[in-house]
Write an enzyme that holds these catalytic residues in place. Structure first.
Site, mmCIF file in Angstrom:
data_model
loop_
_atom_site.group_PDB
_atom_site.id
_atom_site.type_symbol
_atom_site.label_atom_id
_atom_site.label_comp_id
_atom_site.label_asym_id
_atom_site.label_seq_id
_atom_site.Cartn_x
_atom_site.Cartn_y
_atom_site.Cartn_z
ATOM 1 N N HIS A 136 117.245 25.789 12.779
ATOM 2 C CA HIS A 136 117.695 27.152 13.090
ATOM 3 C C HIS A 136 117.780 28.011 11.834
ATOM 4 C CE1 HIS A 136 122.016 26.639 11.902
ATOM 5 N NE2 HIS A 136 121.894 25.424 12.387
ATOM 6 N N GLU A 154 121.526 29.626 16.697
ATOM 7 C CA GLU A 154 122.125 28.340 17.065
ATOM 8 C C GLU A 154 123.631 28.363 16.848
ATOM 9 O OE1 GLU A 154 123.742 24.308 16.417
ATOM 10 O OE2 GLU A 154 123.625 25.949 14.972
#
Length: 456
Positions: free
Chosen positions: A277, A323
């Site tokens: 992420h 995320e």
């Protein structure tokens, strides 16, 4: 004299050659390329030092999107593009202030608002009540908690060998603590930082409100100060706590997953995804969480391209957005894959730091796990000894599971990860170059083995 890791690995190839196609020379070239000419460390330096913190919705998050897209284009991947996704936009504002009062004396403490917390710009002060779990909240009830600040002080279990297990056992007080305390009339929450260290860094992280219950402000407190506060409460049960937060939630904004791929030569419709992420918390550079994982993932494709390896399947790198406080990028990617009918053979996520590689966890069928275990002699040769089912994979690739995708989580050594997780010391200087490169090589090895042998 002990054999080198590489010589041991080459010797092990013969063990699994009957069950798999393994080109020992190519595997050697992969490791040589990354260890001698790899760009993962330099790329991480740029991401951390030239861009910095990258919380979803921020200007820096967009800078990271633009730079990583340009980076992948400079490597001449077959395709590089952006996938639009709406993400939350939460801002911390001015630095938090907090203290507790003991015998009319103020003791300043280090705190950080939890991600998504409502603010308390005027400051709140109240008697603080220490608890260790949600059952204690129920036992105390509204009579003893209304108008109070709840202090969740359950530490990560120091006896757990796998620190991610200790994190999993403790983190519910951070995620759900504010909502649980508000049920009994509490006006604020203080949560012991999720780390095994006793230090002066508050470790932030997201919380989750129940929209039907009053939203109250919540902070993480450094473990050193958590111990001081606990001692103060034991000495004087009427100890009072003050905190001021300047955070706020703004309307959602447009952001992007950043995607690059090398098209497969034999089965291009089948995709092997590798990623991490791109967003990070706002307190530091996000070097381990998850700058390391994103740059390792880009390095996988750079290495295949540099070595002229033409994969059978399409190899795709995905740098997911959001995320940390929403998982919007991972959900969007899986949603799009389902809508377009993409076939995702496997997905590998690196989101556990840039530390010494230990192996991979698997969330896949028993048959796939059994097949991957045939390659264990190869992994063992590179000291990737922890290979097996269970242990999860990764939050961003998790939504691909209903599509039948085999999920793999890259697993580095976990002992130091929570020293830096979500804290101001998650900076480039705390990443070791060789460990980072070995992790990228391990991920490339797994991608290569899956590509050459399939999973059926």
């Amino acid at each position: 004299m002990k054999k080198s890791c590489l010589l041991v690995a080459i010797a092990c190839f013969a063990i699994s050659a009957k069950a798999s196609h393994i080109d020992s020379a190519t595997v050697s070239r992969i490791y040589d390329e990354i260890l001698e000419k790899g760009r993962v460390y330099e790329n991480l330096h740029y991401l951390c030092k030239n861009i910095g913190p990258r919380l979803s919705g921020s200007t820096n998050a967009q800078k990271a999107v633009d730079w990583t897209k340009s980076l992948m284009e400079s490597y001449a991947f077959d395709k590089v593009y952006l996938q639009e996704v709406m993400v939350p936009h939460w801002e911390r504002g001015a630095k938090e202030k907090a203290y507790f009062k003991l015998n009319n004396k103020k003791q300043l403490v280090a705190v950080a608002a939890l991600g998504g917390s409502v603010g308390a710009e005027m400051g709140i002060e109240a008697e603080v009540v220490e608890v260790y779990n949600f059952n204690q909240l129920k036992e105390l009830g509204e009579e003893k908690l209304r108008g109070k600040i709840v202090f969740f002080n359950r530490p990560m279990n120091p006896k757990a060998i796998r620190t991610f297990n200790a994190y999993g056992e403790a983190v519910n007080q951070r995620v759900q603590g504010a909502t649980e305390a508000a049920k009994y009339g509490a006006i604020g929450v203080v949560v012991r930082s999720m780390t095994t260290r006793i230090d002066e860094f508050p470790h932030t992280g997201s919380l989750r409100y129940d929209q039907s219950i009053t939203q109250i402000p919540a902070v993480a407190i450094a473990t050193k100060d958590a111990n001081l506060l606990s001692s103060a409460i034991k000495a004087q049960p009427t100890t009072r706590f003050y905190m001021k937060l300047n955070c706020k939630t703004l309307p959602d904004v447009v952001s992007y997953n950043v995607i690059g791929e090398i098209k497969g030569s034999e089965r291009p419709e089948q995709i092997i995804t590798v990623g991490g992420h791109l967003d990070s918390w706002d307190l530091a550079e996000g070097a381990h969480d998850d700058g390391a994982g994103t740059m390792q993932s880009v390095e996988v494709l750079r290495t295949l391209k540099s070595l002229g390896i033409k994969p059978k399947h399409t190899i795709r790198v995905v740098l997911f957005m959001n995320e940390e406080n929403g998982l919007r990028g991972g959900l969007k990617y899986a949603e799009n894959a389902k809508l377009t009918g993409e076939q995702h053979l496997a997905a590998i996520e690196s989101d556990s730091g840039g530390l010494t590689p230990r192996g991979f966890s698997m969330d896949a069928s028993a048959a796939i796990v059994e097949k991957v275990l045939l390659w264990k002699p190869v992994f063992d040769g590179f000291e990737l000894n922890e290979i097996g089912g269970g242990g999860g994979s990764g939050a961003d690739i998790g939504p691909l599971k209903p599509l039948g995708t085999a999920l793999f989580g890259f697993r580095p050594d976990s002992q130091r990860y929570f020293d830096f997780h979500h804290a101001a010391n998650d900076v480039f200087e705390n990443v070791n170059e060789r460990e980072l490169k070995l992790g990228a090589a391990a991920m490339t090895l797994l991608v290569y083995l899956i590509d050459q042998n399939g999973l059926n």
